[in-house]
Design a protein around this motif. Structure first.
Motif, mmCIF file in Angstrom:
data_model
loop_
_atom_site.group_PDB
_atom_site.id
_atom_site.type_symbol
_atom_site.label_atom_id
_atom_site.label_comp_id
_atom_site.label_asym_id
_atom_site.label_seq_id
_atom_site.Cartn_x
_atom_site.Cartn_y
_atom_site.Cartn_z
ATOM 1 N N LEU A 17 13.952 -24.846 -75.077
ATOM 2 C CA LEU A 17 12.890 -25.158 -74.083
ATOM 3 C C LEU A 17 13.501 -24.520 -72.840
ATOM 4 N N ARG A 18 12.248 -23.966 -72.012
ATOM 5 C CA ARG A 18 12.891 -23.515 -70.606
ATOM 6 C C ARG A 18 11.906 -23.972 -69.831
ATOM 7 N N LEU A 19 12.382 -24.874 -68.896
ATOM 8 C CA LEU A 19 11.554 -25.693 -67.680
ATOM 9 C C LEU A 19 11.596 -24.600 -66.526
ATOM 10 N N SER A 20 10.388 -24.853 -65.752
ATOM 11 C CA SER A 20 10.596 -23.744 -64.474
ATOM 12 C C SER A 20 10.030 -24.801 -63.277
ATOM 13 N N CYS A 21 10.648 -24.566 -62.472
ATOM 14 C CA CYS A 21 10.252 -25.372 -60.848
ATOM 15 C C CYS A 21 9.848 -24.311 -59.817
ATOM 16 N N ALA A 22 8.619 -24.394 -59.389
ATOM 17 C CA ALA A 22 7.987 -23.365 -58.495
ATOM 18 C C ALA A 22 8.078 -23.989 -57.194
ATOM 19 N N ALA A 23 8.516 -23.369 -56.094
ATOM 20 C CA ALA A 23 8.535 -24.114 -54.742
ATOM 21 C C ALA A 23 7.190 -23.444 -54.076
ATOM 22 N N SER A 24 6.989 -24.409 -53.371
ATOM 23 C CA SER A 24 5.702 -23.872 -52.503
ATOM 24 C C SER A 24 5.756 -22.773 -51.382
ATOM 25 N N GLU A 25 7.138 -22.744 -50.761
ATOM 26 C CA GLU A 25 7.273 -22.128 -49.717
ATOM 27 C C GLU A 25 8.775 -21.539 -49.913
ATOM 28 N N ARG A 26 9.072 -20.507 -49.160
ATOM 29 C CA ARG A 26 10.385 -19.840 -49.541
ATOM 30 C C ARG A 26 11.483 -20.784 -48.990
ATOM 31 N N THR A 27 12.252 -21.371 -49.872
ATOM 32 C CA THR A 27 13.281 -22.505 -49.658
ATOM 33 C C THR A 27 14.518 -21.758 -49.060
ATOM 34 N N VAL A 50 21.950 -25.821 -58.893
ATOM 35 C CA VAL A 50 22.795 -24.478 -58.693
ATOM 36 C C VAL A 50 22.660 -24.421 -57.197
ATOM 37 N N ARG A 51 23.838 -24.392 -56.584
ATOM 38 C CA ARG A 51 24.097 -24.545 -55.091
ATOM 39 C C ARG A 51 23.689 -23.327 -54.366
ATOM 40 N N GLY A 52 22.895 -23.489 -53.417
ATOM 41 C CA GLY A 52 22.558 -22.465 -52.200
ATOM 42 C C GLY A 52 23.349 -21.740 -51.740
ATOM 43 N N SER A 53 24.509 -22.311 -51.345
ATOM 44 C CA SER A 53 25.522 -21.641 -50.430
ATOM 45 C C SER A 53 26.508 -20.854 -51.281
ATOM 46 N N SER A 54 26.732 -21.243 -52.400
ATOM 47 C CA SER A 54 27.610 -20.399 -53.395
ATOM 48 C C SER A 54 27.042 -19.804 -54.729
ATOM 49 N N GLY A 55 25.875 -20.446 -54.873
ATOM 50 C CA GLY A 55 25.291 -19.546 -56.138
ATOM 51 C C GLY A 55 26.139 -20.397 -57.742
ATOM 52 N N THR A 56 26.976 -21.265 -57.350
ATOM 53 C CA THR A 56 27.569 -21.865 -58.279
ATOM 54 C C THR A 56 26.684 -22.893 -59.219
ATOM 55 N N THR A 57 26.952 -23.301 -60.367
ATOM 56 C CA THR A 57 26.178 -24.143 -61.220
ATOM 57 C C THR A 57 27.157 -25.202 -61.679
ATOM 58 N N HIS A 58 26.426 -26.140 -61.727
ATOM 59 C CA HIS A 58 26.980 -27.785 -62.279
ATOM 60 C C HIS A 58 26.133 -28.309 -63.291
ATOM 61 N N THR A 68 21.385 -24.062 -69.275
ATOM 62 C CA THR A 68 21.927 -23.324 -68.262
ATOM 63 C C THR A 68 20.898 -23.690 -67.180
ATOM 64 N N ILE A 69 21.138 -23.164 -65.827
ATOM 65 C CA ILE A 69 20.413 -23.470 -64.709
ATOM 66 C C ILE A 69 20.475 -21.963 -63.897
ATOM 67 N N SER A 70 19.352 -21.587 -63.521
ATOM 68 C CA SER A 70 19.330 -20.345 -62.555
ATOM 69 C C SER A 70 18.176 -20.316 -61.795
ATOM 70 N N ARG A 71 18.223 -19.600 -60.801
ATOM 71 C CA ARG A 71 17.202 -19.325 -59.919
ATOM 72 C C ARG A 71 16.740 -17.933 -59.280
ATOM 73 N N ASP A 72 15.596 -17.544 -59.218
ATOM 74 C CA ASP A 72 15.107 -16.419 -58.782
ATOM 75 C C ASP A 72 14.219 -16.565 -57.300
ATOM 76 N N ILE A 76 10.803 -17.883 -55.875
ATOM 77 C CA ILE A 76 10.979 -19.019 -55.267
ATOM 78 C C ILE A 76 10.953 -20.097 -56.187
ATOM 79 N N THR A 77 11.928 -19.904 -57.672
ATOM 80 C CA THR A 77 11.552 -20.472 -58.776
ATOM 81 C C THR A 77 12.953 -20.966 -59.515
ATOM 82 N N ALA A 78 13.341 -21.985 -59.921
ATOM 83 C CA ALA A 78 14.571 -22.313 -60.494
ATOM 84 C C ALA A 78 14.166 -22.459 -62.056
ATOM 85 N N TYR A 79 15.015 -22.400 -62.730
ATOM 86 C CA TYR A 79 14.764 -22.458 -64.399
ATOM 87 C C TYR A 79 15.821 -23.388 -64.858
ATOM 88 N N LEU A 80 15.629 -24.086 -66.030
ATOM 89 C CA LEU A 80 16.455 -25.018 -66.949
ATOM 90 C C LEU A 80 16.201 -24.341 -68.193
#
Length: 125
Positions: A17-27, A50-58, A68-72, A76-80
């Motif tokens: 499955l892929r989950l999406s998380c959409a933000a209402s404004e530019r985070t 996924v850290r904003g400062s480095s882009g590293t994933t945990h 896996t986690i990623s962001r676009d 303004i969306t993150a995925y799992l």
């Protein structure tokens, strides 16, 4: 910032499955975005970030190698992405975001300022 998580559903063990998380404004790329989950009768627990400062994933040990986690940032969306799902992955999944999360606090629910409503993931055996 409002977050909306979607993509949950009922699947069988071994499915994806892929989950999406959409933000209402530019985070902004500096925001840390994370996923937590809460199973029946359990406390909310960290899944991935996924850290904003480095882009590293945990990842939590229980999902490492399967999720896996990623962001676009443009969307303004993150995925799992969840692969090889197990019945013990059954939970309500929540996305969270915060402007500044230090590494030592990454797995702490209280470290996140913004939360989306959860999306149910059910994995049958």
């Amino acid at each position: 910032v409002q977050l909306q998580a979607f993509g949950g559903g009922l699947v069988q063990a071994g499915d994806s499955l892929r989950l999406s998380c959409a933000a209402s404004e530019r985070t902004g790329s500096r925001y840390t975005m994370a996923w937590f989950r809460q199973g029946p009768g359990k406390e909310r627990e960290f899944v991935a970030a996924v850290r904003g400062s480095s882009g590293t994933t945990h990842f939590a040990d229980s999902v490492k190698g399967r999720f896996t986690i990623s962001r676009d940032n443009a969307k303004i969306t993150a995925y799992l992405q969840m692969n090889s799902l197990k019945p013990e992955d059954t939970a309500v999944y929540y996305c969270a975001a915060s402007g500044t999360v230090v590494l030592s606090n990454l797995r702490n629910v209280a470290a996140y300022a913004y939360w989306g409503k959860g999306t149910q993931v059910t994995v049958s055996s």
